[in-house]
Scaffold this motif. Sequence first.
Motif, PDB file in Angstrom:
ATOM      1  N   ARG B 185      46.849  42.597  48.861  1.00 26.35           N
ATOM      2  CA  ARG B 185      46.675  41.721  47.082  1.00 26.35           C
ATOM      3  C   ARG B 185      45.439  41.283  46.563  1.00 26.35           C
ATOM      4  O   ARG B 185      44.329  41.244  45.393  1.00 26.35           O
ATOM      5  CB  ARG B 185      46.992  39.826  47.719  1.00 26.35           C
ATOM      6  N   GLU B 186      44.115  41.524  47.606  1.00 24.37           N
ATOM      7  CA  GLU B 186      43.117  41.105  47.526  1.00 24.37           C
ATOM      8  C   GLU B 186      41.753  42.070  47.134  1.00 24.37           C
ATOM      9  O   GLU B 186      41.411  42.175  45.715  1.00 24.37           O
ATOM     10  CB  GLU B 186      41.382  40.647  48.233  1.00 24.37           C
ATOM     11  N   LYS B 187      42.290  43.227  47.806  1.00 26.19           N
ATOM     12  CA  LYS B 187      41.168  44.361  47.283  1.00 26.19           C
ATOM     13  C   LYS B 187      42.376  45.748  46.244  1.00 26.19           C
ATOM     14  O   LYS B 187      42.196  45.894  45.766  1.00 26.19           O
ATOM     15  CB  LYS B 187      41.639  45.882  48.774  1.00 26.19           C
ATOM     16  N   VAL B 188      43.473  46.060  46.003  1.00 25.61           N
ATOM     17  CA  VAL B 188      44.252  46.359  45.287  1.00 25.61           C
ATOM     18  C   VAL B 188      45.010  45.300  44.359  1.00 25.61           C
ATOM     19  O   VAL B 188      44.535  45.434  42.655  1.00 25.61           O
ATOM     20  CB  VAL B 188      45.140  47.487  45.567  1.00 25.61           C
ATOM     21  N   GLY B 189      46.320  45.017  44.736  1.00 33.27           N
ATOM     22  CA  GLY B 189      46.654  43.400  43.222  1.00 33.27           C
ATOM     23  C   GLY B 189      47.958  44.774  43.216  1.00 33.27           C
ATOM     24  O   GLY B 189      48.412  45.445  44.171  1.00 33.27           O
ATOM     25  N   ASN B 190      48.821  43.920  42.011  1.00 39.06           N
ATOM     26  CA  ASN B 190      50.172  44.304  41.941  1.00 39.06           C
ATOM     27  C   ASN B 190      50.281  44.123  39.996  1.00 39.06           C
ATOM     28  O   ASN B 190      49.869  43.946  39.406  1.00 39.06           O
ATOM     29  CB  ASN B 190      50.816  43.049  42.160  1.00 39.06           C
ATOM     30  N   ALA B 191      50.456  45.615  39.928  1.00 37.11           N
ATOM     31  CA  ALA B 191      50.184  46.379  38.902  1.00 37.11           C
ATOM     32  C   ALA B 191      51.739  47.354  38.564  1.00 37.11           C
ATOM     33  O   ALA B 191      51.613  47.620  39.594  1.00 37.11           O
ATOM     34  CB  ALA B 191      49.442  45.965  38.372  1.00 37.11           C
ATOM     35  N   LYS B 192      51.801  47.532  37.875  1.00 34.76           N
ATOM     36  CA  LYS B 192      52.684  48.400  36.981  1.00 34.76           C
ATOM     37  C   LYS B 192      51.282  50.102  37.664  1.00 34.76           C
ATOM     38  O   LYS B 192      52.084  51.093  37.618  1.00 34.76           O
ATOM     39  CB  LYS B 192      53.058  49.213  35.515  1.00 34.76           C
TER      40      LYS B 192
END
Lengths: 326, 352
Positions: B185-192
């Motif tokens: 969650r902190e290093k990469v995250g959530n997106a398309k």
Amino acid sequence: MNKLAGHTKTPTLRSGVKGRILDIIFASGTKTCAILVFVIIVAIMVSLFIGAWPALKKFGPSFIVSTEWNPVTEEFGALIAIYGTVVTSIIAMIIGVPVSFGIAIFITELCPAWLKQPIATAIELLAAIPSIIYGMWGLFVFAPFFADHIEPWISDTLGNLPVIGPLFSGPPLGIGVLTAGIILGIMVIPFMASVFRDLFEVVPPVLKESAYGIGATTWEVIKKIVFPYTKIGVVGAIMLGLGRALGETMAVTFVIGNADRLEKSLLMPGNTISSSLANQFTEAVGEIYTSSLIALGLILFFLTFLVLALAKYLLVRLTLKEGIRT
Amino acid sequence: MKKIIGIALLASLVALSGLQMGEAKAGKVRTISGAGATFPYPVYAKWAATYYRLTGIKLNYQSIGSGGGIKQIRAKTVDFGASDAPVKPENLERWGLIQFPMIMGGVVPVVNLPGVKPGQLKISNKTLVDIYLGKIRKWNDPAITSENPGLSLPSRNITVVHRADGSGTTWIFTNFLSKISKDWREKVGNAKAVAWPTGIGGKGNEGVASYVKRIRGSIGYVEYAYALQNRLTYIKLKNRAGAYVEPSIETFQAAAANADWKNAKGFYVVLTDQPGEDSWPITGASFILMHKIQERPEVAKTVLTFFDWCYKNGQEMAKKLDYVPLPLKVVELVEEAWKKEIRDKSGNPVWP
């Protein structure tokens, strides 16, 4: 219209007023077409610039040198894509130029007459293949072969050399910058080869025959007669090929691995400008993301512009030198 | 002279647009148009073809991607938009849109390990995250072998495969990884599309599938249908209840059934990491977007009638294509929302 009145005596198939009107239509029609080119170029540049403005404003000049490409945090930089575009194009040229040169020389100078036509047709066929076919062939046929037979050998030999070693080490994936460059090389060969051939064919036979007559070898004839005679066209053809390599999209997307990271090794995946655009544009949400992609497009636009300008400059220098020598 | 050409051009343009207007105005709606998500395109196409045979109403759906679908419905160039990731309620409010789920599917991690059969390999959540973070690099890493005592795993390098294009599939997958790992969650995250720490990118589900098929020792993620059709080796994942499950229509539906649709504003429900013994942890729904205030209510009515038919008669067709139909309980909620929220300009409900 009065200005043209003096020309009425020019013999034409259609007499009088009708002929003149047709002439005017023709002239203004062609003029419109020519002006349209300028209008389109300027319009593209302006709209690209407007689209890219939010990103350029936010990131400033560091956009060009930043290796960050993170849609989540909306931090974007173009260096990875620029690097990939330039490196794949250079590889394509390293492969494409000598091979096309060889093809053209063989066809015009050495080839038996019966073989000329088949080779020429094959080259034209290669040029007519849509780029996505090259991409699919690259992914399904070339990449597996490359990964199983060539890449292990490359990383065992070239990978151990002192300076260039890091460029050629890494796991044999078959997909990466080097593969993309090779596929691009294959794609630009037919273009350059057929232009080279046309160029070499216009060299007056008298020149070549006199050179052969005083005992020159084939190589000497090519080096001292054919090449100097055609060099302007040759540079033009190379730039044409380079232009195609810089902008090629689908074939590259298939085999480059599309990773937004800067890797030392050519065997590792990378990305190019056009392939980033093709992949990410449809799903790019948010102003900065879209705008950064458009900024990439603007950079590609300038890159091709730069190549053309460089070509012109080279030609000017070549012709200047010629003046000094004679 | 230029003027004459210009006038002629203008005249022909006017004539053309006049023709089109005439067509649109004339009586019953014959064509509806939509644009967006690529993932549900095969099932939408199948439904549309069958519906056309039955009613003569044609659906023109362009699978240009969810982002494009959202742009087009906001610009009102299409009658409905489609998106794989749900649009946030506040954006729906701002754009005057209503959103509802249409069809479901699952995202399935697949591997290429000679000798390992589909459903044999078990990978724990933490291990999956560590593989995608590039922390675990070999297949015989203790984190993997300890979960799979019966399997002999090679010391081969792991090649991570991800999507190169922005996609709803990636959104669902990274949503799951973000839910289970603080690190992710902190290093990469959530997106398309995200900045992947490692690996190579394939274009589209088919691109990832072909990379995984080609590269020994690779792991990727694809829509369930692609995993089945390409006979890829899917793996078992641990769900929130702590049980290892296999991807299947049943486990996807279990995840949907356990989700809380009723209290979700704007049907903003993400089906990843849902509770329940049988829930597949990376399930997702594909959504439809429409304007709440319809300028042409007769078109909206035709569109909704088509969707209603899909919900009720399209279930078997969807299953045949390896999609997961929406549970009827959820369909009722959706049609309830149509009644309440979609209106014509003077405020009359369009549905039913």
